[in-house]
Motif scaffolding. Structure first.
Motif, PDB file in Angstrom:
ATOM      1  N   CYS A 136       0.864  -1.185   0.000  1.00 44.04           N
ATOM      2  CA  CYS A 136       0.000   0.000   0.000  1.00 44.04           C
ATOM      3  C   CYS A 136       0.897   1.230   0.000  1.00 44.04           C
ATOM      4  O   CYS A 136       1.762   1.374   0.873  1.00 44.04           O
ATOM      5  CB  CYS A 136      -0.908  -0.003   1.229  1.00 44.04           C
ATOM      6  N   ILE A 137       0.707   2.118  -0.987  1.00 43.19           N
ATOM      7  CA  ILE A 137       1.565   3.294  -1.107  1.00 43.19           C
ATOM      8  C   ILE A 137       0.711   4.561  -1.071  1.00 43.19           C
ATOM      9  O   ILE A 137      -0.450   4.558  -1.479  1.00 43.19           O
ATOM     10  CB  ILE A 137       2.425   3.272  -2.397  1.00 43.19           C
ATOM     11  N   ALA A 138       1.311   5.643  -0.578  1.00 40.14           N
ATOM     12  CA  ALA A 138       0.632   6.936  -0.562  1.00 40.14           C
ATOM     13  C   ALA A 138       0.564   7.501  -1.976  1.00 40.14           C
ATOM     14  O   ALA A 138       1.398   7.193  -2.838  1.00 40.14           O
ATOM     15  CB  ALA A 138       1.370   7.897   0.365  1.00 40.14           C
ATOM     16  N   ASP A 139      -0.420   8.357  -2.206  1.00 40.12           N
ATOM     17  CA  ASP A 139      -0.580   8.962  -3.539  1.00 40.12           C
ATOM     18  C   ASP A 139       0.658   9.748  -3.949  1.00 40.12           C
ATOM     19  O   ASP A 139       1.043   9.759  -5.125  1.00 40.12           O
ATOM     20  CB  ASP A 139      -1.813   9.875  -3.523  1.00 40.12           C
ATOM     21  N   ARG A 166      -5.779  13.458   9.144  1.00 39.42           N
ATOM     22  CA  ARG A 166      -6.243  13.730   7.783  1.00 39.42           C
ATOM     23  C   ARG A 166      -6.388  12.421   6.999  1.00 39.42           C
ATOM     24  O   ARG A 166      -5.642  11.476   7.226  1.00 39.42           O
ATOM     25  CB  ARG A 166      -5.248  14.644   7.059  1.00 39.42           C
ATOM     26  N   PRO A 167      -7.337  12.345   6.073  1.00 40.30           N
ATOM     27  CA  PRO A 167      -7.438  11.151   5.224  1.00 40.30           C
ATOM     28  C   PRO A 167      -6.257  11.075   4.261  1.00 40.30           C
ATOM     29  O   PRO A 167      -5.700  12.101   3.853  1.00 40.30           O
ATOM     30  CB  PRO A 167      -8.755  11.355   4.481  1.00 40.30           C
ATOM     31  N   ILE A 168      -5.859   9.866   3.906  1.00 41.85           N
ATOM     32  CA  ILE A 168      -4.712   9.649   3.016  1.00 41.85           C
ATOM     33  C   ILE A 168      -5.190   8.924   1.767  1.00 41.85           C
ATOM     34  O   ILE A 168      -5.889   7.907   1.854  1.00 41.85           O
ATOM     35  CB  ILE A 168      -3.618   8.802   3.705  1.00 41.85           C
ATOM     36  N   HIS A 169      -4.814   9.449   0.616  1.00 42.74           N
ATOM     37  CA  HIS A 169      -5.136   8.799  -0.662  1.00 42.74           C
ATOM     38  C   HIS A 169      -4.117   7.679  -0.890  1.00 42.74           C
ATOM     39  O   HIS A 169      -2.908   7.911  -0.870  1.00 42.74           O
ATOM     40  CB  HIS A 169      -5.052   9.826  -1.790  1.00 42.74           C
ATOM     41  N   VAL A 170      -4.610   6.454  -1.105  1.00 42.76           N
ATOM     42  CA  VAL A 170      -3.708   5.305  -1.186  1.00 42.76           C
ATOM     43  C   VAL A 170      -3.904   4.537  -2.486  1.00 42.76           C
ATOM     44  O   VAL A 170      -4.933   4.647  -3.167  1.00 42.76           O
ATOM     45  CB  VAL A 170      -3.921   4.337   0.010  1.00 42.76           C
ATOM     46  N   TRP A 171      -2.883   3.726  -2.799  1.00 35.86           N
ATOM     47  CA  TRP A 171      -2.905   2.841  -3.960  1.00 35.86           C
ATOM     48  C   TRP A 171      -2.422   1.461  -3.510  1.00 35.86           C
ATOM     49  O   TRP A 171      -1.527   1.352  -2.679  1.00 35.86           O
ATOM     50  CB  TRP A 171      -1.986   3.372  -5.069  1.00 35.86           C
ATOM     51  N   HIS A 172      -3.040   0.417  -4.079  1.00 33.78           N
ATOM     52  CA  HIS A 172      -2.703  -0.959  -3.708  1.00 33.78           C
ATOM     53  C   HIS A 172      -2.103  -1.698  -4.903  1.00 33.78           C
ATOM     54  O   HIS A 172      -2.596  -1.588  -6.036  1.00 33.78           O
ATOM     55  CB  HIS A 172      -3.947  -1.715  -3.221  1.00 33.78           C
ATOM     56  N   TRP A 173      -1.063  -2.465  -4.634  1.00 30.81           N
ATOM     57  CA  TRP A 173      -0.421  -3.302  -5.653  1.00 30.81           C
ATOM     58  C   TRP A 173      -1.418  -4.352  -6.132  1.00 30.81           C
ATOM     59  O   TRP A 173      -1.997  -5.099  -5.339  1.00 30.81           O
ATOM     60  CB  TRP A 173       0.815  -3.959  -5.046  1.00 30.81           C
ATOM     61  N   THR A 174      -1.630  -4.419  -7.438  1.00 28.58           N
ATOM     62  CA  THR A 174      -2.665  -5.297  -7.990  1.00 28.58           C
ATOM     63  C   THR A 174      -2.226  -6.750  -8.128  1.00 28.58           C
ATOM     64  O   THR A 174      -3.069  -7.638  -8.271  1.00 28.58           O
ATOM     65  CB  THR A 174      -3.106  -4.810  -9.380  1.00 28.58           C
ATOM     66  N   ASP A 175      -0.928  -7.005  -8.094  1.00 29.24           N
ATOM     67  CA  ASP A 175      -0.448  -8.370  -8.322  1.00 29.24           C
ATOM     68  C   ASP A 175      -0.032  -9.070  -7.041  1.00 29.24           C
ATOM     69  O   ASP A 175       0.822  -9.955  -7.057  1.00 29.24           O
ATOM     70  CB  ASP A 175       0.740  -8.358  -9.303  1.00 29.24           C
ATOM     71  N   ALA A 176      -0.629  -8.680  -5.937  1.00 25.52           N
ATOM     72  CA  ALA A 176      -0.345  -9.385  -4.680  1.00 25.52           C
ATOM     73  C   ALA A 176      -0.699 -10.852  -4.853  1.00 25.52           C
ATOM     74  O   ALA A 176      -1.731 -11.191  -5.433  1.00 25.52           O
ATOM     75  CB  ALA A 176      -1.155  -8.777  -3.539  1.00 25.52           C
TER      76      ALA A 176
END
Length: 577
Positions: A136-139, A166-176
C-alpha cells in the motif's frame, strides 16, 4: 541532535510487518523465528541493499527502511513480495510467512541513525492497510512512478488511518499473490466490488441515479466490517469496459462482484442486481425490483437497503458452503468462525456444543477476533439453555461479549450480540441501549432489526415490535428460521394466535419451549385437536413439564399480564400447573 538543531530531510519510508506473527509463534515459536531469520538474511536484507535502501531499525516482526527514491522503494517492495511468495509457496497455507508493506514520501526528522516524525507514522499505518502479501503506497509516492509502474497499482481512494487526523489517498499493488484464509481474520474475510450500475434508460441525465444507487450499495456494504469493500473510485474505473468478470475480479482482487442495471420508463423504474463469484464468473443470485417513481430518493433508499441486506445473506451462504467443503484440520480462525455460524443456526441436538467448540477454536487462533468472541458468548449460553443458564455461565458470556465490543467498538454485530446476552440476563434496559448502538452502526443489518423487535415485544411495546420485525423480514427476504421465533412471540402477545402458530411452525426440530408456545397458540385459537396433538409431543420430549416452570424459566417477558397470557393458554390445553 547536536546543539538542539533539528535535522530534516525528504525521504521515502518503507515499513514492513509479518502478518499473524503472534499466531505463528504461538503455533511453533522455534520454526517461526528460524524462518524469519532465514528470510531476513537471504531475501529481505540483500533485496533492500540491492535497491539502495537502508534498514533503519528492526521492530520485532517489522522493519523500517529509508530510500532516496520512490521508484527504488517500490521496485524493492515488489521484488521482495515476489521473492517471499516464491519462497513460501510450498508451505501449508496456514504456516506461510506473509508480509505487508507500506511506503510513504515525507519530510522526516533525523535523530542519529533513526528517523522520526509524522511521515514515519503514516508509513506504518499504510503497511497496516496493505493486504497480506501486498503493498500500500501513498498517492505522493504513486505520482513519482513511471507509467508502467503506476499501472501496477489500483486506486484505493482516501482512507482514514488510525491516529492520523487527515485522510490519506492510497494505492494498492494489484499483483499481490493469492493466498488462502490462513493468516488472520483480516485476510480471510470475503471481499466485494460493486461495479457501476448500467443506465439503460437511454437518457444520459439518468446516470446520476444509477451512480447514486451504486455508491449507496457500496456505502451500505461497507457498514459490515466483516466484509472488505472496494472503494468506488476503483470499481468505477471499469465503467464502460466490457471485460470478463473473472478478469475484473482478478484486477480488483475481490471474491465477489455486484453488477446491475437501471431502466426508467415513464413513472416506473426497474432495477436489476446480480451477485457474481469472481473466480468462476458464476452468477450466485439475481433479482429485479419494479417501483413507481413517486419519490425517486425514497425508492433509491428502499431498493438499496433491500439489495444490501440480501447480498450479505447470499455472500454468507456462499462462504459457508465453500468452507464446509474443506477438512476441519486445515482451518484457521475465520473458517472455524464460519463453521461455528453453521452450528449456532442449526437445530440438531449437538449444534450448540459444536458451535461452542468452533468459536473457541477461532478465538484460540486469533485472540483479537471480535466477532468470534461475541459468538462464543452466545454459544456458551445456548449450550446451557439461554436465559436458564446458571449465573456463572451468564457472567462468563457477558465478559466475553464485552470483550468483543472492546476489541471492535465499531462492529454492529458485537453490539447486537452483547444486547442479546443482556436480554437473556433479563437486563432489558441495557439490551435496548446496545441494540440501538448496533442499529446506528449498521441500519442495514436485518438481524438487529428483528432482535430489537423481539425485545420490544418482551417489553410490551407491541406496535414498535411489529414495525422492527416486519422491516427485518422485508430487508432479508431469505430469513433464518429464528426470525419466526421473534415474530411468533410478538403475534401471541397481540392475540393473533393462528398467525403466531404459523410462524412457530417454521422452526425445525422444535424443543420443549417452542412446543409449549405452540400448545398455547392452538389452545387460545380454539384449535383443540392441534393443541392436543402438540401437547402429546411436548410431554413426550419433556415428561416433567409444568406450566409454572415454563413461565419462570422459558419466558423472558417484562410484564406480568403477558406471562399470564401464556399461563392461560397452557392451562386451557390441560397441561400440568
Amino acid at each position: 541532535m547536536a546543539n538542539g538543531r533539528v535535522e530534516r530531510r525528504l525521504a521515502v519510508i518503507m515499513a514492513t510487518d509479518i502478518v499473524g506473527y503472534s499466531r505463528l509463534t504461538e503455533a511453533d515459536e522455534t520454526r517461526t523465528l528460524d524462518t524469519m531469520k532465514r528470510l531476513q538474511t537471504s531475501i529481505l536484507a540483500p533485496g533492500i541493499t540491492a535497491c539502495g535502501g537502508r534498514i533503519v531499525k528492526l521492530m520485532g516482526d517489522g522493519t523500517l527502511v529509508v530510500f532516496n527514491s520512490a521508484v527504488d522503494a517500490v521496485d524493492c517492495a515488489i521484488s521482495l513480495q515476489e521473492a517471499l511468495a516464491c519462497d513460501q509457496q510450498e508451505q501449508p497455507t496456514e504456516d506461510r510467512i506473509l508480509v505487508r508493506i507500506g511506503i510513504n514520501l515525507a519530510d522526516v526528522v533525523i535523530d542519529g541513525d533513526d528517523l522520526l516524525g509524522d511521515g514515519v507514522n503514516v508509513a506504518a499505518r499504510l503497511q497496516a492497510s496493505a493486504t497480506p502479501g501486498g503493498i500500500c503506497i501513498a498517492d505522493v509516492v504513486h505520482r513519482q512512478l513511471g507509467a508502467k509502474c503506476r499501472s501496477a497499482f489500483l486506486d484505493g481512494g482516501e482512507i482514514a488511518l488510525k491516529n492520523i487526523t487527515r485522510p490519506i489517498h492510497v494505492w494498492h499493488w494489484t499483483d499481490a499473490p493469492a493466498i488462502g484464509p490462513a493468516a488472520s481474520q483480516a485476510c480471510a474475510r470475503p471481499s466485494i466490488a460493486v461495479l457501476p450500475f448500467e443506465n439503460l434508460s437511454g437518457s444520459p441525465d439518468q446516470t446520476f441515479f444509477s451512480d447514486g444507487i451504486t455508491e449507496d450499495i457500496i456505502g451500505g456494504l461497507a457498514r459490515f466490517r466483516s466484509l472488505s469493500v472496494t472503494a468506488a473510485s476503483s470499481s468505477f474505473s471499469f465503467r464502460g469496459k466490457h471485460a470478463d468478470m473473472r478478469e475484473i475480479g482478478r484486477k480488483l482482487g475481490v471474491t465477489y462482484l455486484v453488477e446491475g442495471s437501471i431502466r426508467r420508463a415513464g413513472e416506473r423504474i426497474r432495477i436489476t442486481a446480480q451477485l457474481v463469484e469472481a473466480a468462476s464468473g458464476a452468477h450466485l443470485w439475481s433479482e429485479h425490483y419494479d417501483r413507481s417513481l413517486t419519490d425517486i430518493f425514497t425508492v433509491q433508499d428502499e431498493v438499496t437497503r433491500t439489495i444490501v441486506s440480501t447480498l450479505i445473506g447470499q455472500i454468507e451462504t456462499a462462504d459457508l458452503r465453500q468452507v464446509l467443503r474443506k477438512p476441519t484440520t486445515s482451518l484457521a480462525a475465520y473458517e472455524f468462525y464460519l463453521r461455528g455460524l453453521v452450528h449456532i443456526r442449526g437445530y440438531e441436538p449437538d449444534d450448540n456444543q459444536q458451535a461452542h467448540a468452533m468459536f473457541q477454536a477461532a478465538v484460540d487462533r486469533d485472540p483479537h477476533f471480535a466477532l468470534a468472541h461475541a459468538y462464543l458468548a452466545l454459544a456458551i449460553i445456548a449450550e446451557r439453555g439461554y436465559g436458564n443458564a446458571p449465573t456463572d455461565v451468564l457472567d462468563q458470556a457477558l465478559a466475553l461479549a464485552r470483550k468483543a465490543v472492546s476489541l471492535d467498538e465499531g462492529e454492529g454485530g458485537c453490539q447486537r450480540l452483547l444486547a442479546l446476552i443482556h436480554v437473556n440476563r433479563r437486563e432489558f434496559d441495557l439490551a435496548e441501549r446496545h441494540y440501538r448502538r448496533a442499529y446506528l452502526l449498521n441500519p442495514n443489518d436485518a438481524n438487529t432489526l428483528v432482535q430489537m423487535g423481539g425485545l420490544f415485544a418482551r417489553r410490551g411495546k407491541l406496535d414498535e415490535a411489529m414495525e422492527w420485525i416486519n422491516e427485518g423480514f422485508r430487508l432479508n427476504p431469505f430469513p433464518p428460521p429464528w426470525y419466526n421465533a421473534a415474530l411468533g412471540n410478538a403475534l401471541y402477545i397481540l392475540g393473533r394466535y393462528e398467525e403466531a402458530a404459523a410462524a412457530l411452525k417454521e422452526l425445525p426440530n422444535p424443543g420443549p419451549f417452542t412446543l409449549a408456545r405452540l400448545v398455547a397458540c392452538h389452545a387460545q385459537a380454539g384449535n383443540t385437536a392441534a393443541a392436543e396433538e402438540t401437547k402429546t409431543q411436548l410431554l413426550r420430549v419433556c415428561p416433567d413439564f409444568s406450566t409454572e416452570g415454563f413461565i419462570h424459566r422459558g419466558l423472558l417477558l417484562e410484564r406480568d399480564e403477558h406471562r399470564d397470557l401464556f399461563r392461560q393458554g397452557l392451562l386451557r390445553a390441560g397441561l400440568p400447573k
